[in-house]
Design an enzyme around this catalytic site. Structure first.
Site, mmCIF file in Angstrom:
data_model
loop_
_atom_site.group_PDB
_atom_site.id
_atom_site.type_symbol
_atom_site.label_atom_id
_atom_site.label_comp_id
_atom_site.label_asym_id
_atom_site.label_seq_id
_atom_site.Cartn_x
_atom_site.Cartn_y
_atom_site.Cartn_z
ATOM 1 N N ARG A 1 -1.080 -7.511 9.157
ATOM 2 C CA ARG A 1 0.339 -7.368 9.289
ATOM 3 C C ARG A 1 1.047 -6.117 9.346
ATOM 4 O O ARG A 1 2.135 -5.643 8.718
ATOM 5 C CB ARG A 1 1.015 -8.014 7.941
ATOM 6 C CG ARG A 1 0.271 -9.410 7.622
ATOM 7 C CD ARG A 1 0.630 -10.578 8.709
ATOM 8 N NE ARG A 1 0.099 -11.942 8.410
ATOM 9 C CZ ARG A 1 -0.150 -12.806 9.436
ATOM 10 N NH1 ARG A 1 0.343 -12.724 10.636
ATOM 11 N NH2 ARG A 1 -0.688 -13.981 8.884
ATOM 12 N N ASN B 1 -7.451 -8.980 1.588
ATOM 13 C CA ASN B 1 -8.605 -9.693 2.199
ATOM 14 C C ASN B 1 -9.734 -8.819 2.233
ATOM 15 O O ASN B 1 -10.083 -8.283 3.477
ATOM 16 C CB ASN B 1 -8.179 -10.341 3.430
ATOM 17 C CG ASN B 1 -6.962 -11.345 2.987
ATOM 18 O OD1 ASN B 1 -7.095 -12.323 2.142
ATOM 19 N ND2 ASN B 1 -5.961 -11.211 3.867
ATOM 20 N N LYS C 1 -7.640 -10.506 -4.829
ATOM 21 C CA LYS C 1 -7.055 -11.729 -4.377
ATOM 22 C C LYS C 1 -8.237 -12.425 -4.547
ATOM 23 O O LYS C 1 -9.086 -12.516 -3.756
ATOM 24 C CB LYS C 1 -6.581 -11.394 -2.722
ATOM 25 C CG LYS C 1 -6.247 -12.897 -2.061
ATOM 26 C CD LYS C 1 -5.594 -12.568 -0.727
ATOM 27 C CE LYS C 1 -5.524 -13.877 0.032
ATOM 28 N NZ LYS C 1 -5.004 -13.733 1.273
ATOM 29 N N GLU D 1 -6.494 -18.404 -0.188
ATOM 30 C CA GLU D 1 -6.728 -18.550 1.354
ATOM 31 C C GLU D 1 -8.130 -18.065 1.661
ATOM 32 O O GLU D 1 -8.371 -17.501 2.507
ATOM 33 C CB GLU D 1 -5.657 -17.443 2.091
ATOM 34 C CG GLU D 1 -4.142 -17.975 1.701
ATOM 35 C CD GLU D 1 -3.241 -16.865 2.417
ATOM 36 O OE1 GLU D 1 -3.539 -15.642 2.536
ATOM 37 O OE2 GLU D 1 -2.025 -17.321 2.826
ATOM 38 N N ARG E 1 3.684 -26.342 -2.396
ATOM 39 C CA ARG E 1 3.305 -25.104 -2.476
ATOM 40 C C ARG E 1 4.065 -24.238 -3.543
ATOM 41 O O ARG E 1 3.328 -23.342 -4.053
ATOM 42 C CB ARG E 1 3.182 -24.553 -1.235
ATOM 43 C CG ARG E 1 2.743 -22.881 -0.886
ATOM 44 C CD ARG E 1 2.470 -22.589 0.284
ATOM 45 N NE ARG E 1 2.304 -20.992 0.161
ATOM 46 C CZ ARG E 1 2.288 -20.329 1.417
ATOM 47 N NH1 ARG E 1 2.303 -21.012 2.531
ATOM 48 N NH2 ARG E 1 2.378 -19.012 1.578
ATOM 49 N N LYS F 1 4.311 -12.300 -6.294
ATOM 50 C CA LYS F 1 5.349 -12.092 -5.003
ATOM 51 C C LYS F 1 6.701 -12.508 -5.461
ATOM 52 O O LYS F 1 6.781 -13.183 -6.186
ATOM 53 C CB LYS F 1 4.514 -12.915 -3.918
ATOM 54 C CG LYS F 1 3.668 -12.321 -3.079
ATOM 55 C CD LYS F 1 3.475 -13.241 -1.796
ATOM 56 C CE LYS F 1 2.028 -12.763 -1.192
ATOM 57 N NZ LYS F 1 1.567 -13.324 0.174
ATOM 58 N N ASP G 1 6.257 -17.280 -0.016
ATOM 59 C CA ASP G 1 5.437 -16.018 0.678
ATOM 60 C C ASP G 1 6.497 -15.112 1.265
ATOM 61 O O ASP G 1 6.662 -15.259 2.474
ATOM 62 C CB ASP G 1 4.816 -16.560 1.789
ATOM 63 C CG ASP G 1 3.707 -15.606 2.137
ATOM 64 O OD1 ASP G 1 3.631 -14.364 1.599
ATOM 65 O OD2 ASP G 1 2.758 -15.906 2.903
ATOM 66 N N GLU H 1 5.430 -7.956 -6.719
ATOM 67 C CA GLU H 1 4.728 -7.525 -5.314
ATOM 68 C C GLU H 1 5.955 -7.787 -4.173
ATOM 69 O O GLU H 1 6.330 -9.011 -4.076
ATOM 70 C CB GLU H 1 3.547 -8.211 -5.182
ATOM 71 C CG GLU H 1 2.877 -7.815 -3.659
ATOM 72 C CD GLU H 1 1.596 -8.759 -3.301
ATOM 73 O OE1 GLU H 1 1.078 -9.480 -4.273
ATOM 74 O OE2 GLU H 1 1.305 -8.713 -2.344
ATOM 75 N N GLU I 1 6.531 -8.643 7.819
ATOM 76 C CA GLU I 1 5.892 -9.699 8.404
ATOM 77 C C GLU I 1 6.573 -10.872 8.907
ATOM 78 O O GLU I 1 6.446 -11.551 9.818
ATOM 79 C CB GLU I 1 4.790 -10.271 7.310
ATOM 80 C CG GLU I 1 4.040 -11.472 7.528
ATOM 81 C CD GLU I 1 2.910 -12.129 6.776
ATOM 82 O OE1 GLU I 1 2.874 -11.363 5.884
ATOM 83 O OE2 GLU I 1 2.524 -12.980 7.056
ATOM 84 N N HIS J 1 10.303 -20.391 6.158
ATOM 85 C CA HIS J 1 8.979 -20.667 6.830
ATOM 86 C C HIS J 1 8.887 -21.415 8.049
ATOM 87 O O HIS J 1 8.128 -22.336 8.262
ATOM 88 C CB HIS J 1 7.770 -21.234 5.708
ATOM 89 C CG HIS J 1 6.547 -20.476 5.952
ATOM 90 N ND1 HIS J 1 5.887 -20.363 7.050
ATOM 91 C CD2 HIS J 1 5.817 -19.873 5.159
ATOM 92 C CE1 HIS J 1 4.727 -19.839 6.993
ATOM 93 N NE2 HIS J 1 4.766 -19.426 5.654
HETATM 94 C C1 BDP Z 1 0.463 -13.901 3.803
HETATM 95 C C2 BDP Z 1 0.068 -13.243 5.033
HETATM 96 C C3 BDP Z 1 -1.472 -12.905 5.021
HETATM 97 C C4 BDP Z 1 -1.790 -12.259 3.730
HETATM 98 C C5 BDP Z 1 -1.563 -13.022 2.306
HETATM 99 C C6 BDP Z 1 -1.568 -12.671 1.272
HETATM 100 O O1 BDP Z 1 0.368 -13.971 6.202
HETATM 101 O O2 BDP Z 1 -1.678 -12.098 6.007
HETATM 102 O O3 BDP Z 1 -3.119 -12.252 3.552
HETATM 103 O O4 BDP Z 1 -0.147 -13.409 2.322
HETATM 104 O O5 BDP Z 1 -0.639 -11.919 0.728
HETATM 105 O O6 BDP Z 1 1.852 -13.772 3.870
HETATM 106 O O7 BDP Z 1 -2.521 -12.534 0.623
#
Ligand code: BDP
Length: 713
Positions: free
Chosen positions: A156, A203, A280, A284, A328, A352, A357, A379, A385, A527
């Site tokens: 991003r 990540n 994290k 995901e 979610r 967040k 998101d 956060e 993004e 979204h």
């Molecule tokens: C999402 C993003 C992704 C991130 C994720 C995160 O699309 O790329 O890894 O958040 O915050 O918004 O971990």
């Protein structure tokens, strides 16, 4: 540039120069061209003006204090020949790295405080603000999270490759150029009070913890430290398996604990002021304690115990959700609330701003204020993004201000998100705030000039969570576009700068986020992006092989009866994660604020809004307003050409052109698609679409242009 080369060519005798007059004329053009090209944005808000003499008296020999003195001498822009005293001395009014300024002195209790005091003093000079003030930071840790991968790409990221990592054979080599850039980066951060940087993507790739990388991390930390910026790392929960060849990463396993203790010991041996870890986990697809039937508390506490002897912290992310039918937006709260009170005091849950998101607009995450016995940090996402990347002009300060000022009612009326996280309401051993950085190797650092304002605003709000976006925009514009470096002709017009540039451009910045909400996802929509790009619209995007909660229909739920998610008590009941009176307010269709309407309610197309319009008409006019406002931004920007150097003027102008195109694509795409459900006509007075739906559904979501003619931005 081309012009300069052409002039050089002519001057070197390659052209038809016959008279001195022509040479003189060319020289003038050359100088003007050089000036016009001089502003590539690399100076950020720290552009250098004329040096004016000043006497700085300071008894401390601490390196950071000496650096601060040098900054003051080199960037002084007050009266020539003044005497300024710098004192490194505690005072009961000073907290942490805070400071006291008078017109002739800067006092702080720590060297970093002196540095922040000096930068604040200089800013006040340039912005003509009063320099008699005591200033203390709202949050102890003010951190940038870099989502930088070890191969130099940035998740991003829209401003080029990473300033820390690169994908070359010698990616671990450190050059003088690297150090220079890191130093400029650290200085920019210090100038707005940022004191921490997470160097790699959440990540996280396990090799970041290998000995080879540790050497480079030490090199980076050594440079950042000069300006008081501490180094942090994102770590992969499965590292003991991937890197340590253990059979498990179970946080209660003695071998795993030992592995982390040794790793942490190695880090602190070379970086004694290392800040800690960002994790994290179970999110995901990332590994986490739940893989071993352990809890988030078990995982976070394992790190916390290992980091504690060195003063390190764990920023444990609450960004968790699973691919289930469950709403979610409710999942982070449901997963974390049961563990309130079970986390160590050096764990901070990183939340967040919104429950889904980083959307253009969300209500605040219900975790804020609700976790009363656990430290929580907000956060933000500085990289845009979901808000037009580095193309659309969006000043994020108003989004963050809205979040920080949101009243959670958790402790009492006035329990704003800011007060619930900055230590004003709940005793937290550590307070922190993070922003996902928008910084890369682009010469202007952020991929666009106006995106620098978002880095600036994050730092300013992290330092003082009560600042207004209006003040921040005012400061940034004065520092970034002040007329001192303009040409003589532009300077002569500078007396009009305030009225003709500062006031209208500030107004544009302050409106820009609401404008984007209007042309992208008004009235609580969220979204509705196409695919994983999160740039172009895709309310129709729903491939069979993609998780439903990664497709827009999951969020907008448009059907023949209406549109909106339905999070009331007769729906997913997300409203009850909020404290009263908000739970009732959000639950009632009449009491729910319009801006969150379709977030919480599935609303009939013909529903009568407070404005007297049907929901459908209201939606149409919001999209139209958004597009119209971008057109107005374009017109406005053209009026300021005399006040901005050519390069930055042209860059902004061409981005606004693209933004206008994109706003049209959003307006037409979303409304033509929703019309297939509402079956209602466009209202009178509404501007008709210029594109048709089949075309819009076929465009590249990354560029919003027709495929295959162009697929790059
Ligand atoms: C999402 C993003 C992704 C991130 C994720 C995160 O699309 O790329 O890894 O958040 O915050 O918004 O971990």
């Amino acid at each position: 540039m081309k012009l300069i080369t052409r002039c050089k060519y002519l001057l070197s005798g390659g052209g038809q120069i016959r008279s001195c007059q022509s040479i003189l004329f060319l020289l003038l053009i050359l100088t003007a061209a050089k000036r016009a090209g001089a502003e590539n944005g690399h100076g950020l808000w720290l552009r250098k003006g004329k040096t004016i003499s000043v006497t700085v008296t300071c008894r401390s020999s601490a390196a950071m204090v000496q650096l601060a003195c040098a900054e003051l001498r080199e960037n002084w822009c007050g009266k020539p020949g003044e005497n300024i005293t710098i004192a490194l001395k505690p005072d009961k009014a000073i907290k942490g790295d805070g400071f006291i300024l008078t017109p002739h002195s800067i006092q702080a209790a720590t060297p970093a405080g002196v540095l922040y005091g000096v930068f604040d003093f200089l800013r006040r000079q340039k912005c003509r603000q009063d320099a008699s003030i005591t200033s203390n930071p709202s949050y102890g840790r003010r951190v940038l999270d870099h989502w930088d991968n070890l191969n130099g790409t940035i998740e991003r990221g829209y401003a080029g490759k990473s300033i820390f990592w690169r994908d070359e054979k010698d990616s671990l080599r450190v050059t003088g150029q690297d150090r220079k850039l890191w130093r400029a980066y650290a200085r920019a951060n210090a100038s707005i009070g940022i004191n921490g940087a997470v160097l790699n993507n959440v990540n996280a790739a396990p090799p970041i913890l290998s000995g080879r990388y540790l050497k480079k991390i030490k090199e980076i930390a050594d440079v950042l430290r000069l300006y008081g910026v501490r180094t942090y790392l994102s770590v992969n929960f499965a590292s003991p398996i991937v890197l340590g060849k253990l059979k498990t990463a179970d946080p209660l396993d003695p071998e795993v604990i030992k592995w982390w203790q040794n790793k942490i010991h190695d880090i602190y041996t070379v970086i004694p002021d290392f800040g800690g870890f960002l994790v994290k986990a179970n999110s995901e697809g990332q590994s986490g304690p739940q893989d071993y039937h352990r809890t988030h508390a078990d995982g976070a506490n394992m790190f916390a115990d290992a980091l504690r002897p060195y003063g390190g912290i764990v920023m444990w992310r609450a960004f968790v959700y699973s691919a289930s039918d469950n709403d979610r937006a409710k999942q982070a709260y449901a997963e974390f609330m049961p563990f309130d009170g079970q986390f160590r005091d050096n764990v901070i849950i990183q939340v967040k701003n919104g429950p889904v998101d980083f959307q253009p607009r969300e209500p605040f995450s219900p975790l804020f204020g609700a976790m009363k016995k656990t430290s929580v940090m907000p956060e933000f996402q500085i990289t845009k993004e979901y808000l037009g990347e580095n193309i659309h002009l969006v000043f994020l300060s108003t989004l963050w201000e809205e979040l920080l000022n949101s009243d959670t009612y958790q402790a009492c009326k006035g329990s704003t998100v800011a007060r619930c996280t900055d230590g004003s309401i709940y005793p937290q051993k550590y307070t922190a705030i993070a922003g996902v950085a928008n910084i890369g190797l682009d010469s202007n650092w952020c991929g666009s000039d106006f995106d620098q304002a978002n880095w600036y605003a994050f730092g300013r709000l992290a330092w003082n969570d009560h600042l207004s976006s209006a003040l921040i925009a005012d400061e940034w514009l004065k520092l970034t576009f002040s007329p001192d470096s303009l040409t003589a002709a532009q300077l002569s017009a500078a007396h009009n700068w305030q009225n003709n540039f500062l006031a209208p451009v500030k107004d544009m910045m302050l409106k820009s986020r609401e404008v984007m909400v209007n042309y992208m996802m008004p009235l609580g929509l969220h979204h509705i992006f196409s695919a994983n790009q999160h740039y172009g619209p895709g309310p129709w995007y729903a491939p069979k092989n993609v998780r439903v909660d990664w497709t827009p229909p999951y969020y907008h739920r448009a059907d023949a009866t209406g549109i909106g998610f339905g999070r009331t008590r007769s729906g997913s009941d997300a409203v009850d994660q909020y404290h009263q009176p908000l739970a009732d307010e959000f639950n009632g269709i009449k009491t729910c604020p319009d801006k969150y309407l379709l977030w919480f309610h599935h609303v009939p197309w013909t529903y009568k809004m407070a404005s007297g319009r049907t929901l459908w008409d209201e939606l149409c006019f919001h999209y139209q307003d958004g597009l119209q406002s971008v057109r107005n931004f374009q017109k406005l920007w053209d009026t300021v050409s005399g006040y901005v150097d050519e390069q930055r003027f042209n860059d902004v102008q061409s981005k606004l052109r693209k933004q206008c195109h994109d706003a049209q694509v959003y307006k037409d795409g979303c409304l033509l698609y929703f019309q297939t459900f509402s079956k209602m006509p466009f209202p009178t007075g509404y501007e008709r679409p210029v594109y048709d739906l089949p075309y819009l559904e076929s465009i590249d979501p990354l560029t919003m242009e027709r495929l295959p003619f162009s697929n790059k931005k």
